[in-house]
Motif scaffolding. Structure first.
Motif, mmCIF file in Angstrom:
data_model
loop_
_atom_site.group_PDB
_atom_site.id
_atom_site.type_symbol
_atom_site.label_atom_id
_atom_site.label_comp_id
_atom_site.label_asym_id
_atom_site.label_seq_id
_atom_site.Cartn_x
_atom_site.Cartn_y
_atom_site.Cartn_z
ATOM 1 N N PRO A 4 -6.865 -9.337 -9.579
ATOM 2 C CA PRO A 4 -6.055 -9.998 -8.440
ATOM 3 C C PRO A 4 -5.388 -8.980 -7.771
ATOM 4 N N ASN A 5 -5.521 -9.467 -6.277
ATOM 5 C CA ASN A 5 -4.810 -8.413 -5.358
ATOM 6 C C ASN A 5 -3.333 -8.426 -5.398
ATOM 7 N N SER A 6 -2.668 -7.399 -5.398
ATOM 8 C CA SER A 6 -1.179 -7.341 -5.405
ATOM 9 C C SER A 6 -0.957 -5.816 -4.917
ATOM 10 N N ALA A 7 0.116 -5.753 -4.208
ATOM 11 C CA ALA A 7 0.525 -4.217 -3.617
ATOM 12 C C ALA A 7 0.694 -3.335 -4.864
ATOM 13 N N THR A 8 0.315 -2.097 -4.969
ATOM 14 C CA THR A 8 0.408 -1.262 -5.900
ATOM 15 C C THR A 8 1.458 -0.302 -5.484
ATOM 16 N N ALA A 9 1.908 0.498 -6.559
ATOM 17 C CA ALA A 9 3.156 1.299 -6.287
ATOM 18 C C ALA A 9 2.672 2.305 -5.156
ATOM 19 N N SER A 10 1.408 2.549 -4.703
ATOM 20 C CA SER A 10 1.239 3.190 -3.677
ATOM 21 C C SER A 10 1.127 2.374 -2.395
ATOM 22 N N GLY A 11 1.528 1.286 -2.604
ATOM 23 C CA GLY A 11 1.406 0.074 -1.557
ATOM 24 C C GLY A 11 0.071 -0.292 -0.930
ATOM 25 N N TYR A 12 -0.974 0.070 -1.686
ATOM 26 C CA TYR A 12 -2.283 -0.427 -1.137
ATOM 27 C C TYR A 12 -2.238 -2.139 -1.487
ATOM 28 N N LYS A 13 -2.696 -2.658 -0.522
ATOM 29 C CA LYS A 13 -2.882 -4.107 -0.246
ATOM 30 C C LYS A 13 -4.267 -4.591 0.395
ATOM 31 N N THR A 14 -5.129 -5.268 -0.352
ATOM 32 C CA THR A 14 -6.232 -5.974 0.507
ATOM 33 C C THR A 14 -5.927 -6.286 1.778
ATOM 34 N N GLN A 15 -6.588 -6.111 2.736
ATOM 35 C CA GLN A 15 -6.516 -6.442 4.218
ATOM 36 C C GLN A 15 -6.953 -7.934 4.259
ATOM 37 N N ASP A 16 -6.455 -8.865 5.146
ATOM 38 C CA ASP A 16 -6.609 -10.211 5.189
ATOM 39 C C ASP A 16 -7.937 -10.626 5.391
ATOM 40 N N HIS A 17 -8.621 -9.674 6.102
ATOM 41 C CA HIS A 17 -10.146 -10.238 6.509
ATOM 42 C C HIS A 17 -11.073 -9.879 5.423
ATOM 43 N N LEU A 18 -10.527 -9.138 4.209
ATOM 44 C CA LEU A 18 -11.462 -8.863 3.129
ATOM 45 C C LEU A 18 -11.104 -9.791 1.818
ATOM 46 N N GLN A 19 -10.278 -10.687 2.299
ATOM 47 C CA GLN A 19 -9.847 -11.632 1.198
ATOM 48 C C GLN A 19 -11.080 -12.781 1.091
ATOM 49 N N PRO A 20 -11.656 -12.842 -0.091
ATOM 50 C CA PRO A 20 -12.714 -13.941 -0.384
ATOM 51 C C PRO A 20 -12.241 -15.271 -0.521
ATOM 52 N N ALA A 21 -13.245 -16.134 -0.219
ATOM 53 C CA ALA A 21 -12.896 -17.630 -0.519
ATOM 54 C C ALA A 21 -13.343 -17.666 -2.181
#
Length: 168
Positions: A4-21
């Motif tokens: 699942p998407n969650s921010a990592t220690a490096s701050g990485y997070k999936t951009q909204d337009h790449l969120q799947p249905a």
């Protein structure tokens, strides 16, 4: 890890337009990301993910080969981006799990030393056995070729670090 998407220690997070249905709720034109397990050598590799746009005609697949540090959210996002660009994207995961390197160890946010050692040990095991490495990648490509979103026989790949070598 490819979870699942969650921010990592490096701050990485999936951009909204790449969120799947969610696959069960996706309509034609929606981005879908599905689990893509394959069996090879008596083991089922559970962490691969395939991304595609629902309702689109079958398209070429682009295999996204991970770096030394296993398939992770970034790799899945690359597959999703490729799906939005007109391909099917397959985030490949070449590392099995074992007692010394579990699913939990795949995150650098848990135990960095264990993650680093496990990742490098698995990378080394591929580098010293290129026939197995090529066969495993071939198994991912063959499995992708029969997915309904993929145009059989049409594939490419991208990768960096270990993934770059995988492309060769």
């Amino acid at each position: 890890m490819c979870g699942p998407n969650s921010a990592t220690a490096s701050g990485y997070k999936t951009q909204d337009h790449l969120q799947p249905a969610p696959a069960s709720e996706a309509a034609d034109g929606d981005l879908v990301v599905e689990e893509f397990p394959i069996s090879f050598g008596g083991y089922t590799y559970p962490h691969g993910r395939i991304a595609y746009v629902k309702g689109r005609q079958p398209t070429p697949v682009i295999l996204v080969h991970h770096n030394y540090a296993v398939c992770k959210r970034f790799d899945v996002d690359q597959a999703a981006y490729l799906a939005l660009c007109g391909y099917a994207g397959l985030a490949v995961d070449l590392y099995p799990e074992c007692e010394m390197y579990t699913s939990a160890d795949r995150s650098v946010n848990v135990d960095r030393a264990r993650h680093f050692k496990g990742s490098f040990d698995y990378m080394q095991s591929l580098l010293v056995d290129p026939a197995k490495w090529r066969s495993l990648m071939g198994a991912f490509m063959a499995a992708a070729g029969v997915h309904p979103a993929v145009a059989a026989g049409k594939a490419g790949c991208i990768g960096y670090c270990l993934g770059g070598q995988s492309c060769f």
